[in-house]
Design a protein around this motif. Structure first.
Motif, PDB file in Angstrom:
ATOM      1  N   VAL A 172       0.840  -1.202   0.000  1.00  0.00           N
ATOM      2  CA  VAL A 172       0.000   0.000   0.000  1.00  0.00           C
ATOM      3  C   VAL A 172       0.875   1.253   0.000  1.00  0.00           C
ATOM      4  O   VAL A 172       0.481   2.288  -0.550  1.00  0.00           O
ATOM      5  N   ASN A 173       2.058   1.165   0.586  1.00  0.00           N
ATOM      6  CA  ASN A 173       2.965   2.308   0.558  1.00  0.00           C
ATOM      7  C   ASN A 173       3.456   2.571  -0.866  1.00  0.00           C
ATOM      8  O   ASN A 173       3.478   3.710  -1.340  1.00  0.00           O
ATOM      9  N   ARG A 174       3.831   1.498  -1.593  1.00  0.00           N
ATOM     10  CA  ARG A 174       4.280   1.647  -2.982  1.00  0.00           C
ATOM     11  C   ARG A 174       3.153   2.161  -3.865  1.00  0.00           C
ATOM     12  O   ARG A 174       3.350   3.066  -4.679  1.00  0.00           O
ATOM     13  N   TYR A 175       1.987   1.559  -3.744  1.00  0.00           N
ATOM     14  CA  TYR A 175       0.872   1.932  -4.614  1.00  0.00           C
ATOM     15  C   TYR A 175       0.425   3.366  -4.375  1.00  0.00           C
ATOM     16  O   TYR A 175       0.129   4.100  -5.322  1.00  0.00           O
ATOM     17  N   SER A 176       0.371   3.771  -3.123  1.00  0.00           N
ATOM     18  CA  SER A 176      -0.058   5.149  -2.836  1.00  0.00           C
ATOM     19  C   SER A 176       0.963   6.148  -3.367  1.00  0.00           C
ATOM     20  O   SER A 176       0.588   7.215  -3.871  1.00  0.00           O
ATOM     21  N   SER A 177       2.248   5.808  -3.322  1.00  0.00           N
ATOM     22  CA  SER A 177       3.270   6.698  -3.886  1.00  0.00           C
ATOM     23  C   SER A 177       3.136   6.786  -5.398  1.00  0.00           C
ATOM     24  O   SER A 177       3.344   7.843  -5.993  1.00  0.00           O
ATOM     25  N   GLY A 178       2.751   5.668  -6.027  1.00  0.00           N
ATOM     26  CA  GLY A 178       2.599   5.657  -7.469  1.00  0.00           C
ATOM     27  C   GLY A 178       1.461   6.524  -7.966  1.00  0.00           C
ATOM     28  O   GLY A 178       1.431   6.920  -9.141  1.00  0.00           O
ATOM     29  N   LEU A 179       0.518   6.845  -7.094  1.00  0.00           N
ATOM     30  CA  LEU A 179      -0.621   7.673  -7.493  1.00  0.00           C
ATOM     31  C   LEU A 179      -0.364   9.169  -7.350  1.00  0.00           C
ATOM     32  O   LEU A 179      -1.115   9.981  -7.881  1.00  0.00           O
ATOM     33  N   THR A 225      -5.968  -2.216   6.683  1.00  0.00           N
ATOM     34  CA  THR A 225      -4.875  -1.810   5.808  1.00  0.00           C
ATOM     35  C   THR A 225      -5.403  -1.143   4.541  1.00  0.00           C
ATOM     36  O   THR A 225      -4.749  -0.262   3.981  1.00  0.00           O
ATOM     37  N   HIS A 226      -6.587  -1.548   4.093  1.00  0.00           N
ATOM     38  CA  HIS A 226      -7.210  -0.860   2.958  1.00  0.00           C
ATOM     39  C   HIS A 226      -7.551   0.580   3.337  1.00  0.00           C
ATOM     40  O   HIS A 226      -7.367   1.502   2.539  1.00  0.00           O
ATOM     41  N   ALA A 227      -8.022   0.775   4.551  1.00  0.00           N
ATOM     42  CA  ALA A 227      -8.301   2.130   5.028  1.00  0.00           C
ATOM     43  C   ALA A 227      -7.015   2.946   5.107  1.00  0.00           C
ATOM     44  O   ALA A 227      -6.989   4.137   4.774  1.00  0.00           O
ATOM     45  N   PHE A 228      -5.926   2.306   5.534  1.00  0.00           N
ATOM     46  CA  PHE A 228      -4.635   2.989   5.612  1.00  0.00           C
ATOM     47  C   PHE A 228      -4.163   3.401   4.224  1.00  0.00           C
ATOM     48  O   PHE A 228      -3.630   4.499   4.033  1.00  0.00           O
ATOM     49  N   TYR A 229      -4.370   2.526   3.245  1.00  0.00           N
ATOM     50  CA  TYR A 229      -4.027   2.866   1.860  1.00  0.00           C
ATOM     51  C   TYR A 229      -4.819   4.087   1.392  1.00  0.00           C
ATOM     52  O   TYR A 229      -4.272   4.993   0.743  1.00  0.00           O
ATOM     53  N   THR A 230      -6.097   4.110   1.697  1.00  0.00           N
ATOM     54  CA  THR A 230      -6.933   5.239   1.299  1.00  0.00           C
ATOM     55  C   THR A 230      -6.429   6.532   1.933  1.00  0.00           C
ATOM     56  O   THR A 230      -6.379   7.585   1.284  1.00  0.00           O
ATOM     57  N   LEU A 232      -3.281   7.116   2.913  1.00  0.00           N
ATOM     58  CA  LEU A 232      -1.981   7.461   2.345  1.00  0.00           C
ATOM     59  C   LEU A 232      -2.089   8.102   0.972  1.00  0.00           C
ATOM     60  O   LEU A 232      -1.362   9.045   0.663  1.00  0.00           O
ATOM     61  N   LYS A 233      -2.976   7.596   0.116  1.00  0.00           N
ATOM     62  CA  LYS A 233      -3.010   8.103  -1.253  1.00  0.00           C
ATOM     63  C   LYS A 233      -3.462   9.559  -1.304  1.00  0.00           C
ATOM     64  O   LYS A 233      -3.049  10.303  -2.201  1.00  0.00           O
ATOM     65  N   LYS A 236      -0.470  11.772   0.863  1.00  0.00           N
ATOM     66  CA  LYS A 236       0.763  11.996   0.112  1.00  0.00           C
ATOM     67  C   LYS A 236       0.589  13.086  -0.940  1.00  0.00           C
ATOM     68  O   LYS A 236       1.535  13.810  -1.256  1.00  0.00           O
ATOM     69  N   VAL A 237      -0.607  13.202  -1.485  1.00  0.00           N
ATOM     70  CA  VAL A 237      -0.871  14.285  -2.433  1.00  0.00           C
ATOM     71  C   VAL A 237      -0.797  15.625  -1.715  1.00  0.00           C
ATOM     72  O   VAL A 237      -0.174  16.580  -2.203  1.00  0.00           O
ATOM     73  N   LEU A 238      -1.428  15.716  -0.548  1.00  0.00           N
ATOM     74  CA  LEU A 238      -1.381  16.956   0.222  1.00  0.00           C
ATOM     75  C   LEU A 238       0.047  17.301   0.609  1.00  0.00           C
ATOM     76  O   LEU A 238       0.475  18.462   0.521  1.00  0.00           O
ATOM     77  N   GLU A 239       0.803  16.289   1.022  1.00  0.00           N
ATOM     78  CA  GLU A 239       2.204  16.512   1.378  1.00  0.00           C
ATOM     79  C   GLU A 239       2.990  17.037   0.180  1.00  0.00           C
ATOM     80  O   GLU A 239       3.768  17.994   0.297  1.00  0.00           O
ATOM     81  N   ALA A 240       2.779  16.441  -1.007  1.00  0.00           N
ATOM     82  CA  ALA A 240       3.500  16.858  -2.201  1.00  0.00           C
ATOM     83  C   ALA A 240       3.138  18.281  -2.613  1.00  0.00           C
ATOM     84  O   ALA A 240       3.984  19.028  -3.108  1.00  0.00           O
ATOM     85  N   GLN A 241       1.886  18.658  -2.402  1.00  0.00           N
ATOM     86  CA  GLN A 241       1.444  20.001  -2.769  1.00  0.00           C
ATOM     87  C   GLN A 241       2.034  21.068  -1.849  1.00  0.00           C
ATOM     88  O   GLN A 241       2.304  22.185  -2.284  1.00  0.00           O
ATOM     89  N   ARG A 242       2.255  20.718  -0.590  1.00  0.00           N
ATOM     90  CA  ARG A 242       2.710  21.714   0.396  1.00  0.00           C
ATOM     91  C   ARG A 242       4.215  21.701   0.620  1.00  0.00           C
ATOM     92  O   ARG A 242       4.780  22.664   1.143  1.00  0.00           O
ATOM     93  N   LYS A 243       4.865  20.605   0.208  1.00  0.00           N
ATOM     94  CA  LYS A 243       6.303  20.518   0.424  1.00  0.00           C
ATOM     95  C   LYS A 243       7.040  21.289  -0.650  1.00  0.00           C
ATOM     96  O   LYS A 243       6.780  21.111  -1.829  1.00  0.00           O
TER      97      LYS A 243
END
Length: 247
Positions: A172-179, A225-230, A232-233, A236-243
């Motif tokens: 889920v960490n890899r997949y969420s990063s890929g999105l 873990t499915h909830a955790f994936y949701t 993360l995806k 990580k977008v919010l983190e990328a937008q603000r970093k």
């Protein structure tokens, strides 16, 4: 009919996958550079093997489909296999097809057990005419689509999920990063609200909606873990937008 499989270091599960496709007129395996016994296993089953560097889930599967020589495609992942009941249902249906594509029920392996028989299966389009179907362009979770409406065919296949909780978390960490790159291309409406609300909804969808509560702790772990994936995806977008860009 062509059984089509994409592979990368799938020696642990490929034997069962290709054995379940033995009734197909051909088995097509597209490998993206395996270093284990994947190719040897494919050769043992008489599969037609091609090698192509991995260029994304959708493009890789589409290329594998393009290699098939028959119009009917049965698309499986290397960690999936068709059940004997599924094979019989497909053979009966293709004697007089009622559609150009079929959704099949996928039964899940949840860490240490198969999902309860009363848990709801994940229905996925896996059997379709090559001339009427193609892979969509969704990142990470690319799937086939057809021109028209698929039928639901009770031809179950099984998916060997991650055997350990750590493996599921890594995935889920890899997949969420890929999105992240895909989702940054345009703003996501209500991103903050999604971070707060969607993980809970995702948990309830599996645990209650798909009846994973019948699977004991294994079902709880899968839903959590499915909830955790949701989470993360979107996080990580919010983190990328603000970093700040540090490139």
């Amino acid at each position: 009919m062509s059984g089509v499989v994409t592979t990368f270091d799938n020696a642990a599960t490929l034997d069962a996958c290709l054995a379940s496709l033995a009734f197909c007129d051909e088995r097509v395996v597209l490998d993206s550079g395996s270093t284990d016994a994947t190719r040897e296993i494919a050769e043992k089953h008489g599969a037609r093997i091609s090698i192509r560097p991995f260029e994304g889930y959708g493009p890789q599967k589409q290329h594998a489909i393009d290699l098939a020589t028959h119009d009917w495609i049965l698309l499986l992942d290397a960690d999936e296999h068709l059940t004997p009941i599924g094979r019989e249902a497909i053979e009966r249906e293709l004697r007089a097809p009622r559609a150009d594509g079929y959704r099949l029920p996928r039964q899940e392996w949840l860490f240490w057990r198969w999902a309860h028989p009363e848990a709801r299966a994940n229905w996925q389009l896996r059997l379709f005419r090559k001339s009427r179907g193609r892979m969509n362009t969704v990142p990470v979770h690319a799937a086939p689509v057809i021109d028209g409406t698929p039928f639901d065919l009770d031809a179950p296949f099984r998916h060997y999920g991650e055997p350990h909780l750590a493996d599921r978390v890594d995935k889920v960490n890899r997949y969420s990063s890929g999105l992240v790159v895909h989702k940054r291309r345009k703003p996501i409406r209500g991103l903050s609200a999604r971070i707060l609300v969607q993980p809970t909804l995702a948990f309830l969808k599996l645990y209650i909606g798909k009846r994973y509560f019948l699977d004991g702790w294994a079902g709880y772990f899968a839903a959590r873990t499915h909830a955790f994936y949701t989470f993360l995806k979107y996080a990580k977008v919010l983190e990328a937008q603000r970093k700040p860009d540090q490139s």
